[in-house]
Design a protein around this motif. Structure first.
Motif, short mmCIF file in Angstrom:
data_model
loop_
_atom_site.label_atom_id
_atom_site.label_comp_id
_atom_site.label_asym_id
_atom_site.label_seq_id
_atom_site.Cartn_x
_atom_site.Cartn_y
_atom_site.Cartn_z
N SER A 271 -16.44 -8.54 -6.55
CA SER A 271 -15.50 -7.72 -6.84
C SER A 271 -15.78 -6.26 -7.00
O SER A 271 -15.01 -5.63 -6.50
N ARG B 258 -5.35 -5.06 -1.42
CA ARG B 258 -5.17 -5.93 -2.62
C ARG B 258 -5.17 -7.10 -2.33
O ARG B 258 -5.56 -8.20 -3.01
N ILE C 107 -7.06 -10.63 -2.78
CA ILE C 107 -6.59 -11.76 -3.79
C ILE C 107 -6.33 -13.12 -3.20
O ILE C 107 -6.83 -14.08 -3.60
N GLN D 72 1.80 -15.38 -8.83
CA GLN D 72 1.46 -14.60 -10.04
C GLN D 72 0.21 -13.76 -9.67
O GLN D 72 0.48 -12.49 -9.90
N LEU D 73 -0.61 -14.50 -9.21
CA LEU D 73 -1.81 -13.48 -8.58
C LEU D 73 -1.45 -12.48 -7.75
O LEU D 73 -1.93 -11.41 -7.82
N SER E 51 1.26 -10.93 -7.40
CA SER E 51 2.11 -10.04 -7.98
C SER E 51 1.27 -8.91 -8.62
O SER E 51 1.87 -7.82 -8.52
N THR E 52 0.25 -9.27 -8.87
CA THR E 52 -0.83 -8.20 -9.47
C THR E 52 -1.23 -7.03 -8.26
O THR E 52 -1.53 -5.91 -8.65
N ALA E 53 -1.14 -7.48 -6.88
CA ALA E 53 -1.46 -6.54 -6.14
C ALA E 53 -0.78 -5.22 -6.13
O ALA E 53 -1.25 -4.00 -5.88
N ARG E 54 0.54 -5.20 -6.28
CA ARG E 54 1.44 -3.92 -6.42
C ARG E 54 1.03 -3.12 -7.33
O ARG E 54 1.06 -1.98 -7.33
N ASP E 55 1.05 -3.78 -8.81
CA ASP E 55 0.58 -3.09 -9.71
C ASP E 55 -0.85 -2.52 -9.61
O ASP E 55 -0.90 -1.14 -10.02
N ALA E 56 -1.79 -3.06 -9.05
CA ALA E 56 -3.10 -2.49 -8.94
C ALA E 56 -2.99 -1.64 -7.79
O ALA E 56 -4.12 -1.05 -7.61
N HIS F 276 -12.65 -4.86 -10.31
CA HIS F 276 -13.11 -4.16 -11.40
C HIS F 276 -13.46 -2.78 -11.20
O HIS F 276 -13.75 -2.11 -10.45
#
Length: 192
Positions: free
Chosen positions: A78, A122, A126, A171-172, A174-179, A188
């Protein structure tokens, strides 16, 4: 994934070997992560030569500054991905800003391009990092257009298990857009 206070043994040993200046350690690290680094850089930049340069820069940074990796923050993989992402986005910003200065677009277009590239990189990271059962379920459902019942049959699992794998995989992702927001790392935050 291992607990935050107990990073994988390989990660700790690799950092120690790099800190001692073991060239063989850098070779091992390169063998393990070069395709990840090059793939992420290429995804952000869309250019083979630029991705080659970022790959070189990432491993040079790791060699020169192994102490910047903090095993307590997460896996070495990471950290390397975060470093790659940061350097690739910096390069993208620099090249696009230069194009902007020559009259090739607006600052808003630049930010949209950087955001799209960040989200895509991202998401790729993922998908390649998720457990293979989740990746297999997503592959069947989205690339091979199977519904959850067909996915369950193809994987030899119950329909409930297929739905669970698909839900977790999504769900995993979906975090790509936020990050993917400018400045947000793909893994990290200890890449600096």
């Amino acid at each position: 994934m291992a607990k935050k206070d107990a990073p994988p043994r390989w990660d700790r040993k690799m950092q120690q070997r790099l800190a001692r200046g073991e060239a063989a350690a850098l070779g091992e690290l390169y063998d393990r992560f070069a395709s990840l680094v090059h793939g992420l850089a290429h995804r952000v930049l869309g250019d083979e030569r630029a991705a080659d340069h970022i790959t070189r820069d990432v491993f040079a940074h790791v060699w020169e500054h192994p102490e910047t990796y903090d095993p307590k923050q997460g896996p070495l993989r990471s950290w390397v991905a975060t470093l790659t992402h940061r350097l690739a986005v910096q390069r993208l910003r620099a090249t696009e800003t230069a194009a902007l200065a020559r009259g090739g677009g607006s600052a808003e277009e630049l930010e949209r391009k950087v955001r799209r590239a960040s989200v895509a990189a991202r998401a790729d990271y993922i998908v390649t990092s998720m457990p293979s059962p989740l990746r297999a379920a997503l592959d069947l459902a989205y690339f091979q257009r199977r519904d959850y019942r067909q996915t369950a049959a193809d994987l030899g699992v119950t329909e409930d298990e297929a739905r669970r794998r698909l839900r977790l995989g999504l769900q995993l992702l979906s975090t790509a857009r936020d990050a993917g927001a400018p400045g947000a790392p793909p893994g990290h935050g200890g890449a600096g």
